[in-house]
Write an enzyme that holds these catalytic residues in place. Structure first.
Site, PDB file in Angstrom:
ATOM      1  CB  THR A   1      -0.917   0.002   1.231  1.00  0.00           C
ATOM      2  OG1 THR A   1      -1.660  -1.220   1.260  1.00  0.00           O
ATOM      3  CG2 THR A   1      -1.885   1.175   1.184  1.00  0.00           C
ATOM      4  CB  THR A   2       3.783   2.235   2.092  1.00  0.00           C
ATOM      5  OG1 THR A   2       3.048   1.996   3.298  1.00  0.00           O
ATOM      6  CG2 THR A   2       4.659   3.454   2.279  1.00  0.00           C
TER       7      THR A   2
ATOM      8  CE1 TYR B   1      -1.175  -5.123   3.874  1.00  0.00           C
ATOM      9  CE2 TYR B   1      -0.668  -4.791   1.561  1.00  0.00           C
ATOM     10  CZ  TYR B   1      -0.929  -4.272   2.810  1.00  0.00           C
ATOM     11  OH  TYR B   1      -0.953  -2.913   3.003  1.00  0.00           O
ATOM     12  CG  ASN B   2      -6.267  -9.679   7.022  1.00  0.00           C
ATOM     13  OD1 ASN B   2      -7.120  -9.897   6.165  1.00  0.00           O
ATOM     14  ND2 ASN B   2      -6.580  -9.400   8.283  1.00  0.00           N
TER      15      ASN B   2
ATOM     16  CE  LYS C   1       1.662  -4.320   5.915  1.00  0.00           C
ATOM     17  NZ  LYS C   1       1.799  -3.422   4.739  1.00  0.00           N
ATOM     18  CG  ASP C   2      -3.735  -8.797  11.170  1.00  0.00           C
ATOM     19  OD1 ASP C   2      -4.571  -8.662  10.253  1.00  0.00           O
ATOM     20  OD2 ASP C   2      -4.049  -8.865  12.378  1.00  0.00           O
TER      21      ASP C   2
END
EC number: 4.1.2.55
Length: 308
Positions: free
Chosen positions: A57-58, A144-145, A169-170
């Site tokens: 996202t980043t 990737y949650n 990755k939560d």
């Protein structure tokens, strides 16, 4: 005494990681600036970041074409192979193709978020999406949650049903939600996606953080982890709270845009532009953001975390 000594030894050996979801620098005409990306990756690895999460996202991953996602991988791979390569998207064929192409790279693994936008997808179809990726991937697969962004929560119970994840990755502030992955999937590597839980995660037995703020404050995130592992909790929390103030300031102006400004301010090099609709901050917004964090920078210099 012997048992206590063994516990202390195990504690020291268990070192959680700081993973940076690396920013994607763009040129003014909206192309990936590979040279800036490499400079950034080199700096992060040099300052103690353990792995790089590419196309997250980043890194504005949802805005990238499959070709651009691969371009990012190639550029970062020129610097390090400590990479988790995010391949997810709304076209499963594209995700499969990227997963298969990753065989040419000796990386840590691939990752995917859940298919977003589409409402009321059945759990059965979400499970099938991830199992398909696992079947074709030449590397370990990470979940990737990010329920806030995708509208789907692939929680610990669903992850166990899918059954093929190496890690997760939560991205959620609820630490109980994140701990559940470790409870139900004890062999899974479990990372929090929250910058504000670095000290907490280091004290819980989880495996680390994927922290957006480590793009511009890698020294701080690495030191928080180190202090927490040394059980210097008061010092770790003091630094965590300073880090949190920077995160909160970034959110006022839009964290994805602010990341570019903050990296230049704290790390001293330019990462170009974000990609619209994530627009760059205007001059006044930049000025206000820097004003909000300059006192924090002074404190970090005083603590000898940052250089003058």
């Amino acid at each position: 005494m012997g048992r206590q000594g063994n516990l202390e030894e195990l504690w020291c050996l268990r070192m959680p990681e700081i993973i940076t979801p690396i920013i994607t620098p763009f040129t003014k005409d909206n192309r990936i600036d590979k040279e800036k990306l490499k400079i950034h990756a080199e700096n992060l690895i040099r300052k103690g970041i353990d792995k790089l999460f590419v196309n997250g996202t980043t890194g504005l991953g949802p805005s990238l074409s499959p070709e651009e996602k691969l371009e990012n991988l190639k550029a970062v791979y020129d610097v390090t192979n400590k990479i988790i390569f995010q391949v997810g998207g709304l076209n499963l064929d594209d995700a499969i193709r990227l997963a298969k192409l990753s065989k040419d790279f000796d990386i840590v693994g691939i990752a995917s978020y859940a298919p977003y936008y589409y409402p009321r997808m059945s759990e059965k179809h979400l499970v099938k999406y991830f199992k398909t990726l696992c079947e074709v991937s030449p590397h370990p697969v990470y979940l990737y949650n990010y329920p806030t962004a995708t509208g789907k929560d692939i929680d610990a119970k669903v992850a166990k049903e899918i059954g093929c994840f190496t890690g997760v990755k939560d991205t959620i502030e609820n630490i109980i939600h994140t701990l559940d992955y470790k409870r139900l999937n004890p062999n899974m590597l479990v990372y929090s996606g929250s910058d504000m839980l670095i000290a907490t995660v280091a004290s819980t037995g989880l495996d680390g953080n994927v922290a957006a703020g480590s793009n511009y404050l890698p020294e701080v995130t690495v030191t928080i982890k180190k202090l927490a592992m040394e059980r210097k909790i008061d010092e770790a929390l003091k630094l965590q709270f300073l880090h949190d103030e920077v995160i909160e300031a970034s959110r006022i102006f839009g964290s994805l845009s602010s990341n570019y400004v903050l990296t230049k301010y704290f790390q001293g090099y330019d990462l170009g532009y974000p990609r619209p609709p994530i627009f760059p901050l205007d001059d006044e917004e930049e000025r206000q953001l820097i004003k909000k964090v300059e006192g924090i920078r002074a404190k970090l210099v005083e603590l000898k975390i940052l250089k003058e």
